[in-house]
Design an enzyme around this catalytic site. Sequence first.
Site, PDB file in Angstrom:
ATOM      1  N   PRO A 148       4.502  -0.607  -8.786  1.00  0.00           N
ATOM      2  CA  PRO A 148       5.524  -0.353  -9.813  1.00  0.00           C
ATOM      3  C   PRO A 148       6.900  -0.475  -9.172  1.00  0.00           C
ATOM      4  CG  PRO A 148       4.447   1.696  -9.142  1.00  0.00           C
ATOM      5  CD  PRO A 148       3.721   0.596  -8.455  1.00  0.00           C
ATOM      6  N   THR A 203      11.059  -0.552  -9.639  1.00  0.00           N
ATOM      7  CA  THR A 203      12.182  -0.229 -10.500  1.00  0.00           C
ATOM      8  C   THR A 203      13.070  -1.444 -10.715  1.00  0.00           C
ATOM      9  OG1 THR A 203      12.151   2.038  -9.702  1.00  0.00           O
ATOM     10  CG2 THR A 203      14.159   1.300 -10.783  1.00  0.00           C
ATOM     11  N   GLN A 236       3.585   4.795 -14.470  1.00  0.00           N
ATOM     12  CA  GLN A 236       3.906   5.720 -13.386  1.00  0.00           C
ATOM     13  C   GLN A 236       4.950   6.717 -13.862  1.00  0.00           C
ATOM     14  OE1 GLN A 236       6.347   4.759  -9.772  1.00  0.00           O
ATOM     15  NE2 GLN A 236       4.394   5.012  -8.708  1.00  0.00           N
ATOM     16  N   CYS A 296       9.237   8.217  -4.341  1.00  0.00           N
ATOM     17  CA  CYS A 296      10.595   7.738  -4.581  1.00  0.00           C
ATOM     18  C   CYS A 296      11.579   8.479  -3.680  1.00  0.00           C
ATOM     19  CB  CYS A 296      10.980   7.930  -6.045  1.00  0.00           C
ATOM     20  SG  CYS A 296      12.627   7.319  -6.422  1.00  0.00           S
ATOM     21  N   LYS A 308       0.662   8.242  -5.797  1.00  0.00           N
ATOM     22  CA  LYS A 308       1.334   7.411  -4.797  1.00  0.00           C
ATOM     23  C   LYS A 308       2.256   8.311  -4.003  1.00  0.00           C
ATOM     24  CE  LYS A 308       3.695   3.034  -4.085  1.00  0.00           C
ATOM     25  NZ  LYS A 308       4.603   3.510  -3.034  1.00  0.00           N
ATOM     26  N   ASN A 318       0.274   0.621   1.740  1.00  0.00           N
ATOM     27  CA  ASN A 318       1.437  -0.038   1.150  1.00  0.00           C
ATOM     28  C   ASN A 318       2.519  -0.206   2.216  1.00  0.00           C
ATOM     29  OD1 ASN A 318       4.066   1.039  -1.071  1.00  0.00           O
ATOM     30  ND2 ASN A 318       3.388  -1.034  -0.704  1.00  0.00           N
ATOM     31  N   GLY A 319       3.012  -1.442   2.347  1.00  0.00           N
ATOM     32  CA  GLY A 319       4.139  -1.671   3.244  1.00  0.00           C
ATOM     33  C   GLY A 319       4.060  -2.965   4.023  1.00  0.00           C
ATOM     34  N   ARG A 334       7.491  -5.668  -2.129  1.00  0.00           N
ATOM     35  CA  ARG A 334       8.499  -6.673  -1.772  1.00  0.00           C
ATOM     36  C   ARG A 334       7.892  -8.051  -1.576  1.00  0.00           C
ATOM     37  NH1 ARG A 334      11.314  -4.709   3.370  1.00  0.00           N
ATOM     38  NH2 ARG A 334       9.268  -3.806   3.736  1.00  0.00           N
TER      39      ARG A 334
END
Length: 667
Positions: A317, A319, A371, A402, A441, A510-511, A535
């Site tokens: 997700p 933004t 989310q 976040c 998450k 994640n990353g 990304r």
Amino acid sequence: MSAEIPPPTATTAVESAVAAESSAPTSTYQKGISPIKPEYLLPKPAAKEESIAHLSEAIEAEGDQGRTEADSNASEVNENNKRDRKDKHVKNNRKKRGGGQNQDRVVTRRIEDEIQLCFKVAKGVECDKGDSCRFNHDIKKYLDAKGKDIGDRCVNFENTGECHYGYKCRYLGAHLDADGKLIKDEAKMAAAENNTMNVFSHDLTLNLRSFKFDFSRSEAYLKKMADEMAEASKEQAKEQTKKTESTDTTTEGTPAAESTTEIPAEKDLSQLENREVKMPKATIVQEEVSHPDTPDVKMRPAEKKKIDFRGKTYLAPLTTVGNLPFRRICKEYGVDITCGEMAMASNLVQGQKAELALLRRHKSEDIFGVQLTGNKIDVVVRACDMINQVAEVDFVDLNMGCPIDLVFNAGAGSGLLGSPGKIRRMVTGMKSVLDVPVTVKFRMAINDKKPIGVNLTPQFHNLGAALGTLHGRSRQQRYTKLADWDYISQCAQTDRGIPGNDDYMPLFGNGDILGPSDYYRHLNEHKVDGCMIARGALMKPWIFEEIKSNRDWDISSGERFDMMKRFCDFGLEHWGSDTQGVNQTRRFLLEWQSFLHRYVPVGLLEVLPQKINDRPPAFVGRNDLETLMASPDVSDWIKLSDMILGPAPEAFRFDPKHKANSTTVEG
């Protein structure tokens, strides 16, 4: 789990990386710099000011939108795009707050038609308000002021046989006859399907704002939770009283002093939850009323919807840039799981239209979740209750990652990580009111030196989370370093149940994933059940196709430009084909281009694969279009948008929202 790597359709990503690294001279690769073949490199200018676009780094948001500190030179960059701030009060407040990456960002203002035509008249319908209508009814005057069409193909008319925007459409000629009347294709209109789900009527907004929405299911849980907290508080007070009495009676002959310990009142429950627990005003919960499927009568596990997340590709997700048109692009390239942009639970229960729009889903999104984030248990649980009743979703994800100050300082996002009791009650409440799985998450830590992911992962399993996604960075770290996949691996080895059992909780990492070699390496070496991609998908949405076929795709500039055109078509469907919708589509295309330009074509690299935190030096492509797409200059991005959406209005200004420092070279 052990990943099954698909058979290669071309040179596999792993093989190509090994071969390239063994054949390329080590001197050509400088850490932190993309190794582009010499024939494509541009000579370095004698002096060049750092551009904001060079720092265009996608924030991995998943609701994970970062808020990095602005570069010390940011005030000198893109001065032509800065607003003239003359209000001293605003300036003084800015100094007090401290700088942020978007502190001086130009906020793109809403661009509308010079003459505001009545929407009913624009559709060819007589306005029932007559002369009292505040909008213009003169179609000829409006068309003269509107100017020429920007194209001869209206995607909305093409798909449905009717353009909802009528005379306001910037592609009016596609559905206007010789007499100046709007054209409607009755056959197409009859066959047209509604491809967008979770589009809510104004009645929902009114019910939420007037406290008429039925929150009885969530209220039952909140009442039970408040009772349990009050009882726990009383027990704690009794224990304290016993300790005080025991201490006071140790002195012989001296009567014990009266205990001064007070039993916490209802309002003092904030000591346990960092907030005051309030019962909702919308509906009164009676003691004798029995509520089906409340915490007292839970749904059987077999009645809950189940999803096997393991081994599936997952688009994070995101933004701003993770909008519905972008998700449709990723679905075309084969992503399995999509999730809407992070929504604030408080805004949802207040019926804010912009927040409710984040729940929209395209029919192609076969596994789709929303989310949420929030700092109050009752608000988050009520938001889930509302979603369960009115929206078509496959899961609901709780954002605890976040990092932006506004969210963190309010105790939401990564701010929840320091409140395990609140997390427990929040997740339990979400599960009690939802008929779909609850996923979480989270980040590995708030502070670099105090990782807590190893402790949180089994707790989420015990709470019954259907999936955990761990971002391998702390909130403090943001994006200045690579994600810590070794730590993710440690979390993957914690107790999460037995794979294949109903209570097993898959863990996704994640990353920093930018290609299939990264993806399969993490699956096999770090033993995660899957990977969430953020990304990497923004820089190259075809990454999902690469993962499916296990190859590095040397996609052509023409194919990439066609992808951008499809995005604009989807945008005109989603935001509209009138002046406002066209410029909204343009703005989101440019936000996406702030990521797309960082992609380096496979055929230009000496060493494969491209690494996500490598900064590409100035280079030319194999044709003019490829060169234009690689430009870090915002004006070149606008040129690309002009090629698809026509010339931008003179009043149009754009400053990329996501400017992070994750392309800095690590020493």
